[in-house]
Design a protein around this motif. Structure first.
Motif, PDB file in Angstrom:
ATOM      1  N   GLN A 109      27.349 -61.588  83.069  1.00 26.57           N
ATOM      2  CA  GLN A 109      26.806 -60.271  83.392  1.00 26.57           C
ATOM      3  C   GLN A 109      27.971 -59.286  83.397  1.00 26.57           C
ATOM      4  O   GLN A 109      28.673 -59.141  84.384  1.00 26.57           O
ATOM      5  N   PRO A 110      28.225 -58.647  82.267  1.00 18.27           N
ATOM      6  CA  PRO A 110      29.430 -57.832  82.167  1.00 18.27           C
ATOM      7  C   PRO A 110      29.366 -56.602  83.071  1.00 18.27           C
ATOM      8  O   PRO A 110      28.333 -55.944  83.140  1.00 18.27           O
ATOM      9  N   PRO A 111      30.486 -56.278  83.776  1.00 19.20           N
ATOM     10  CA  PRO A 111      30.510 -55.052  84.546  1.00 19.20           C
ATOM     11  C   PRO A 111      30.550 -53.827  83.655  1.00 19.20           C
ATOM     12  O   PRO A 111      30.326 -52.719  84.102  1.00 19.20           O
ATOM     13  N   PHE A 112      30.856 -54.045  82.381  1.00 19.38           N
ATOM     14  CA  PHE A 112      30.887 -52.960  81.413  1.00 19.38           C
ATOM     15  C   PHE A 112      30.164 -53.449  80.171  1.00 19.38           C
ATOM     16  O   PHE A 112      30.402 -54.560  79.714  1.00 19.38           O
ATOM     17  N   MET A 113      29.241 -52.652  79.647  1.00 22.34           N
ATOM     18  CA  MET A 113      28.585 -53.043  78.406  1.00 22.34           C
ATOM     19  C   MET A 113      28.590 -51.837  77.482  1.00 22.34           C
ATOM     20  O   MET A 113      27.943 -50.820  77.766  1.00 22.34           O
ATOM     21  N   GLY A 114      29.350 -51.917  76.395  1.00 22.84           N
ATOM     22  CA  GLY A 114      29.447 -50.823  75.443  1.00 22.84           C
ATOM     23  C   GLY A 114      28.698 -51.170  74.174  1.00 22.84           C
ATOM     24  O   GLY A 114      29.003 -52.154  73.518  1.00 22.84           O
ATOM     25  N   ALA A 162      30.041 -65.220  71.509  1.00 24.26           N
ATOM     26  CA  ALA A 162      30.325 -63.805  71.768  1.00 24.26           C
ATOM     27  C   ALA A 162      31.788 -63.488  71.459  1.00 24.26           C
ATOM     28  O   ALA A 162      32.105 -62.460  70.844  1.00 24.26           O
ATOM     29  N   GLN A 163      32.693 -64.377  71.891  1.00 23.04           N
ATOM     30  CA  GLN A 163      34.109 -64.166  71.605  1.00 23.04           C
ATOM     31  C   GLN A 163      34.341 -64.087  70.097  1.00 23.04           C
ATOM     32  O   GLN A 163      35.082 -63.216  69.617  1.00 23.04           O
ATOM     33  N   ILE A 173      35.821 -61.229  78.357  1.00 19.90           N
ATOM     34  CA  ILE A 173      35.550 -62.661  78.147  1.00 19.90           C
ATOM     35  C   ILE A 173      36.733 -63.493  78.645  1.00 19.90           C
ATOM     36  O   ILE A 173      36.565 -64.518  79.318  1.00 19.90           O
ATOM     37  N   PHE A 174      37.955 -63.051  78.306  1.00 20.29           N
ATOM     38  CA  PHE A 174      39.131 -63.776  78.777  1.00 20.29           C
ATOM     39  C   PHE A 174      39.201 -63.762  80.306  1.00 20.29           C
ATOM     40  O   PHE A 174      39.601 -64.760  80.924  1.00 20.29           O
ATOM     41  N   THR A 222      36.700 -66.329  81.563  1.00 22.94           N
ATOM     42  CA  THR A 222      37.051 -67.730  81.310  1.00 22.94           C
ATOM     43  C   THR A 222      38.398 -68.114  81.917  1.00 22.94           C
ATOM     44  O   THR A 222      38.858 -69.238  81.729  1.00 22.94           O
ATOM     45  N   GLY A 223      39.035 -67.175  82.625  1.00 22.82           N
ATOM     46  CA  GLY A 223      40.291 -67.473  83.297  1.00 22.82           C
ATOM     47  C   GLY A 223      41.517 -67.416  82.412  1.00 22.82           C
ATOM     48  O   GLY A 223      42.592 -67.862  82.821  1.00 22.82           O
ATOM     49  N   ASP A 224      41.399 -66.848  81.220  1.00 26.72           N
ATOM     50  CA  ASP A 224      42.561 -66.698  80.340  1.00 26.72           C
ATOM     51  C   ASP A 224      43.198 -65.336  80.636  1.00 26.72           C
ATOM     52  O   ASP A 224      43.094 -64.395  79.853  1.00 26.72           O
ATOM     53  N   TYR A 225      43.883 -65.253  81.769  1.00 22.60           N
ATOM     54  CA  TYR A 225      44.379 -63.969  82.248  1.00 22.60           C
ATOM     55  C   TYR A 225      45.546 -63.442  81.409  1.00 22.60           C
ATOM     56  O   TYR A 225      45.751 -62.229  81.338  1.00 22.60           O
ATOM     57  N   THR A 226      46.291 -64.327  80.783  1.00 22.93           N
ATOM     58  CA  THR A 226      47.409 -63.875  79.953  1.00 22.93           C
ATOM     59  C   THR A 226      46.915 -63.076  78.760  1.00 22.93           C
ATOM     60  O   THR A 226      47.399 -61.969  78.484  1.00 22.93           O
ATOM     61  N   HIS A 227      45.921 -63.628  78.032  1.00 17.52           N
ATOM     62  CA  HIS A 227      45.394 -62.900  76.874  1.00 17.52           C
ATOM     63  C   HIS A 227      44.631 -61.649  77.305  1.00 17.52           C
ATOM     64  O   HIS A 227      44.674 -60.618  76.622  1.00 17.52           O
ATOM     65  N   ALA A 228      43.927 -61.732  78.424  1.00 20.15           N
ATOM     66  CA  ALA A 228      43.237 -60.542  78.930  1.00 20.15           C
ATOM     67  C   ALA A 228      44.242 -59.434  79.221  1.00 20.15           C
ATOM     68  O   ALA A 228      44.020 -58.263  78.870  1.00 20.15           O
TER      69      ALA A 228
END
Length: 565
Positions: free
Chosen positions: A8-13, A127-128, A151-152, A155-161
């Motif tokens: 459930q994205p907090p932002f949907m563009g 989606a990714q 998405i990152f 999924t916990g990929d904070y470095t790429h985010a």
């Protein structure tokens, strides 16, 4: 990829292909009967009126009627997908937009909207892929890049985010959500100081922003104990294949082209450029930007490096946030231009390392940086002009060199200099650089004042050769306290004794001259050197030895930094 709950994205563009009237009539329905054309055109008019009123259900009904006549037309499919998304009908949106991208494989907007539908349907991996395809089709696609960052995060990929959000902030510095999300990344990556800085920036403009206040409260509850220091590796990895040094087009570019040359001799593959091209960036492992906010091209190149996941170093040698109002750069790159300072802050935040010329500069900018490394200034020891003999002259030459940016510094000792020179007619004041500075001493006889114009950086040693004693006054301002020791380094390179103000970087250098703490003490210091030629020679020799050590220090610091990245 792990199976997670529906996103459930907090932002949907979503890209809205409006207006839709252009899709009606004979252009849309070529080959159909006039009656079908008129009927579909009426449904499209009805759908557009409903869309403008955000009546998604009514628009959907009209579009479905039009679709019965032409079921696979891209325009109708695109708008249908938007309606399904707005109504929360994820499965229908997904099916519609999957059909659309088959017929429109080059549409970044269609892939972005499909990615949103897949997010809503809980298909994160698909989606990714959709968002990555949208970005591949349109590298500047802001919505797709935001969604990919989310998405990152999910999924916990904070470095790429963090990499994506860093780049987006360079282009969208006023977006609160980006700072909030990046703060979440920094918190998860164990850098609460950087997260706090981002949250504080939000509250500066939006004091009551609830999510930011909640995030700060969560930070306050975190344990304050420092993490254990990382173990030093047993052996350092080799210097990366390609290191790109990017200058700013100013005198201080020697901070880039000198280490680029020195490191190349040490075995690294280094390049120095002023305007990095896409080809330059593509082949670089590490990209180093000097004063990136000064040139728009370098900020754009820095943003591209963040998008590509390059290792970035930002190098600064002045406290731009404390430029005095009389400084020519105040409105160009200082407090008189908040947008430029914001660009500098974002560049520092995007860099893996901030390199600074003095410890005080490092302390001031540390809250903006992930890591700070002090690397002082060196000098071009391969320039033969440093060793060319000084031209013969009579009397003693007191020398000062600089630009109008240092007007306040020289004015600081003006009266004492005038008094001294009037009582020592055998002494000449030589001003190098700015003719307006010479006007401060126009009351002196012409035989006692001499002007040398600006010259190329490679010829600067020849200008210094006209001096017997270098004057390096600095007013005790917050800006000057962070300045480097470059004037004394270059004096040492020329074996030139000096008289200087005891500001931090000068005091740390120390070798080769005499400090004058107050305006009245300048005359005494100058007299001491004039009356003792042996002392002048001794100080010049000591300063030269220190300057040779400096270059070895600079090379070692750069090499160690690059090996540990």
């Amino acid at each position: 990829m792990q199976n997670l709950r529906p996103f459930q994205p907090p932002f949907m563009g979503i890209y809205h292909p409006f207006p839709i009237i252009q899709f009606g009539g004979s252009i849309l329905l070529k080959g159909f009967s006039m009656g079908e054309v008129i009927l579909v055109d009426a449904w499209l008019h009805q759908a557009e009126e409903a869309l403008q009123a955000q009546n998604w259900a009514e628009a959907l009904e009209a579009l479905q009627q039009a679709q019965q006549v032409q079921p696979d037309h891209p325009a109708i499919l695109s708008i249908l997908g938007v309606c399904f998304l707005q109504l929360g009908m994820a499965k229908e949106a997904r099916e519609t937009l999957e059909t659309l991208v088959k017929s429109q494989p080059a549409s970044a907007e269609a892939y972005n909207n499909l990615g949103v539908a897949l997010l809503m349907d809980g298909a994160l991996e698909e989606a990714q892929a959709a968002f990555e395809q949208a970005i591949a089709l349109d590298h500047e696609n802001l919505l797709a890049r935001k969604h990919l960052a989310l998405i990152f995060l999910q999924t916990g990929d904070y470095t790429h985010a963090a990499q994506i959000l860093d780049a987006l902030l360079l282009e969208l510095p006023d977006e609160v959500e980006l700072r909030l999300w990046l703060g979440q990344c920094y918190t998860k990556l164990g850098n609460p100081q950087a997260a706090r800085r981002l949250y504080t920036e939000i509250l500066r403009n939006y004091p009551d922003h609830p999510q930011t206040r909640d995030a700060l409260r969560s930070l306050d509850k975190m344990p304050t104990s420092s993490p254990p220091a990382p173990q030093k590796p047993q052996s350092l990895p080799p210097i990366p294949k390609q290191i790109l040094f990017c200058g700013s087009g100013e005198v201080s570019d020697f901070r880039m082209y000198l280490p680029a040359r020195w490191l190349r001799k040490a075995g690294a593959n280094t390049t120095y450029v002023l305007n990095p091209s896409p080809h330059d960036l593509s082949g670089a492992d590490i990209v180093i930007f000097l004063r990136p906010h000064i040139r728009r091209e370098n900020m754009q190149a820095l943003a591209e490096c963040v998008r590509q996941g390059k290792t970035i170093i930002v190098d600064i040698d002045d406290d731009f946030h404390n430029l005095p109002v009389h400084h020519p750069g105040y409105y160009l790159c200082g407090p008189g231009n908040p947008n430029i300072l914001r660009a500098l802050e974002l560049a520092i935040g995007a860099a893996s390392v901030l390199v600074v010329s003095t410890p005080i500069l490092g302390e001031r900018y540390a809250p903006l940086a992930r890591r700070v490394q002090v690397i002082p200034n060196g000098w071009d020891d391969e320039n033969p002009n440093w060793e060319k003999p000084a031209p013969p002259h009579t009397g003693i030459h007191l020398g000062w060199a600089g630009t109008s940016t240092h007007w306040e510094d020289l004015h600081f000792i003006r009266n004492e200099l005038l008094y001294f020179l009037r009582h020592h007619p055998e002494v000449t004041l030589v001003i190098g650089g700015d003719p307006q500075i010479l006007e401060m001493f126009r009351s002196l006889p012409e035989r006692q004042r001499w002007f040398l114009p600006f010259c190329a950086h490679a010829e600067y040693p020849l200008l210094l050769a006209q001096f017997d004693i270098l004057l390096a006054p600095l007013a005790n301002t917050r800006f000057n306290q962070a300045k480097s020791d470059i004037k004394l380094v270059e004096a040492g390179a020329r074996r030139l004794p000096w008289v200087a103000s005891p500001l931090p970087a000068y005091c740390a250098w120390e070798s080769g001259g005499i400090f004058a703490e107050t305006p009245s003490s300048w005359a005494d210091a100058i007299s001491t050197l004039i009356q003792d030629p042996a002392l002048r020679q001794q100080l010049g020799t000591v300063g030269h030895k220190k300057s040779e050590e400096r270059n070895r220090e600079v090379i070692g610091l750069w090499k160690t930094l690059l090996e540990t990245l």
